[in-house]
Design an enzyme around this catalytic site. Structure first.
Site, PDB file in Angstrom:
ATOM      1  N   GLU A 104       0.844  -1.195   0.000  1.00 35.24           N
ATOM      2  CA  GLU A 104       0.000   0.000   0.000  1.00 35.24           C
ATOM      3  C   GLU A 104       0.876   1.241   0.000  1.00 35.24           C
ATOM      4  O   GLU A 104       1.933   1.277   0.642  1.00 35.24           O
ATOM      5  CB  GLU A 104      -0.905  -0.014   1.233  1.00 35.24           C
ATOM      6  CG  GLU A 104      -1.966   1.065   1.261  1.00 35.24           C
ATOM      7  CD  GLU A 104      -2.932   0.862   2.423  1.00 35.24           C
ATOM      8  OE1 GLU A 104      -3.299   1.881   3.039  1.00 35.24           O
ATOM      9  OE2 GLU A 104      -3.294  -0.289   2.722  1.00 35.24           O
ATOM     10  N   ASP A 106       0.228   5.391   0.579  1.00 33.00           N
ATOM     11  CA  ASP A 106      -0.843   6.230   1.123  1.00 33.00           C
ATOM     12  C   ASP A 106      -0.576   7.714   1.099  1.00 33.00           C
ATOM     13  O   ASP A 106       0.492   8.169   1.507  1.00 33.00           O
ATOM     14  CB  ASP A 106      -1.081   5.895   2.606  1.00 33.00           C
ATOM     15  CG  ASP A 106      -1.667   4.532   2.838  1.00 33.00           C
ATOM     16  OD1 ASP A 106      -2.204   3.943   1.901  1.00 33.00           O
ATOM     17  OD2 ASP A 106      -1.581   4.056   3.984  1.00 33.00           O
ATOM     18  N   GLU A 108      -3.008  10.411   3.157  1.00 36.47           N
ATOM     19  CA  GLU A 108      -4.198  10.625   3.973  1.00 36.47           C
ATOM     20  C   GLU A 108      -4.192  12.071   4.436  1.00 36.47           C
ATOM     21  O   GLU A 108      -3.186  12.554   4.973  1.00 36.47           O
ATOM     22  CB  GLU A 108      -4.235   9.677   5.174  1.00 36.47           C
ATOM     23  CG  GLU A 108      -4.493   8.229   4.795  1.00 36.47           C
ATOM     24  CD  GLU A 108      -4.644   7.336   6.011  1.00 36.47           C
ATOM     25  OE1 GLU A 108      -5.709   6.715   6.160  1.00 36.47           O
ATOM     26  OE2 GLU A 108      -3.691   7.277   6.813  1.00 36.47           O
TER      27      GLU A 108
END
Length: 299
Positions: A104, A106, A108
């Site tokens: 993953e 990311d 955010e």
């Protein structure tokens, strides 16, 4: 704090506007590239598929995912984040594979009280393990207009960019035993959800539901990437963008790194806007920082 952040970075902001003016927006539509994955109609495709919105209320958030899986590529998306009092909300924009041992990458965006800078939380998971967080303040108000957030993911490194300004590089350090996401195809996801147990000041500030629904907007998705299908991939590529260089002779994202200007901008962002770096968290890692940090290349 907000006044200091906005004024201290005015030079970089102007530079990023100059650089981003050379970026070419995708002409595709969201219904061609994405499916609404959850939220019971809280996610909407508007303007004949050129605009997508996600919303969050007390009952549910919402999200979407790409129809295709990718194994390496450059992905660009323009986002306009939740405006006003967005405390407790998280707008996630990330690549992820499936399964317990997933990879993953990311972005955010952590909500805030009105007038405070947004925090960008970044992380890289390999084989189901993350714990590689870096956080930054943004040097502009990301709720007033659209800004471009990009991943460059190739076998050598992962570059996180904001308006084509690099904020983080995660290198392939498999030679010293550090796993790198290079074998699992990933889809692109985004979601808007409530995380008031940790998102704003460690959970001290809760979501004010009287301000709901909260809304984030998306446009101009572009992917120059290897599309995965039935165990193999096909690739499309474009020339490098200003500030991001490639190995001589390649001319595309597949071997991109940072040129001298890109490294200078990366150092500038990390000097003035980085607020957390796992490589410097000695309380969290009392036995010594993670192995990839010891090479001195985590910047």
């Amino acid at each position: 704090m907000a006044t200091y952040i906005y004024h201290r970075m005015s030079e970089l902001f102007l530079l990023s506007l100059f650089v981003s003016s050379f970026m070419v927006a995708s002409a595709g539509t969201f219904d061609e590239d994405f499916d609404m994955s959850w939220g019971d109609h809280r996610g909407k495709m508007l303007d004949k598929g050129k605009l997508l919105t996600l919303s969050l209320d007390r009952i549910s958030g919402s999200g979407f995912q790409s129809k295709r899986e990718y194994l390496f590529g450059r992905m660009d998306m323009q986002l306009k984040l939740v405006s006003g009092d967005s405390a407790g909300t998280v707008t996630a924009y990330y690549l992820s594979s499936e399964g317990n041992n997933h990879d993953e990458i990311d972005f955010e965006f952590l909500g805030n009280l009105s007038g405070e800078p947004y925090i960008v939380h970044t992380n890289v998971y390999t084989q189901g393990k993350g714990d590689r967080e870096q956080q930054f303040y943004l040097w502009f108000d990301p709720t007033k207009d659209f800004h471009t957030y990009s991943f460059v993911w190739n076998p050598h490194r992962i570059i996180f960019l904001v308006d084509n300004t690099p904020i983080r590089v995660f290198y392939n350090e498999e030679s010293i035993g550090v796993p790198f996401p290079n074998s699992q195809p990933m889809k692109l996801y985004s979601s808007l959800w409530n995380a008031d147990q940790w998102a704003t000041r460690g959970g001290l500030v809760k979501t004010d539901w009287s301000k709901a629904p909260f809304t984030a907007c998306y446009r101009n998705f572009n992917a120059n990437a290897c599309v995965w299908s039935r165990g193999s991939s096909s690739c499309a590529s474009t020339p490098s963008t200003s500030g991001v260089s490639s190995t001589p002779g390649s001319g595309d994202w597949q071997t991109q790194g940072l040129d001298a200007n890109g490294r200078r901008r990366l150092r500038w962002v990390q000097k003035y806007f980085m607020i957390y770096n796992y490589c410097s968290d000695f309380k969290r890692f009392p036995q010594g920082c993670p192995r990839e940090c010891r090479r001195g290349r985590f910047l």
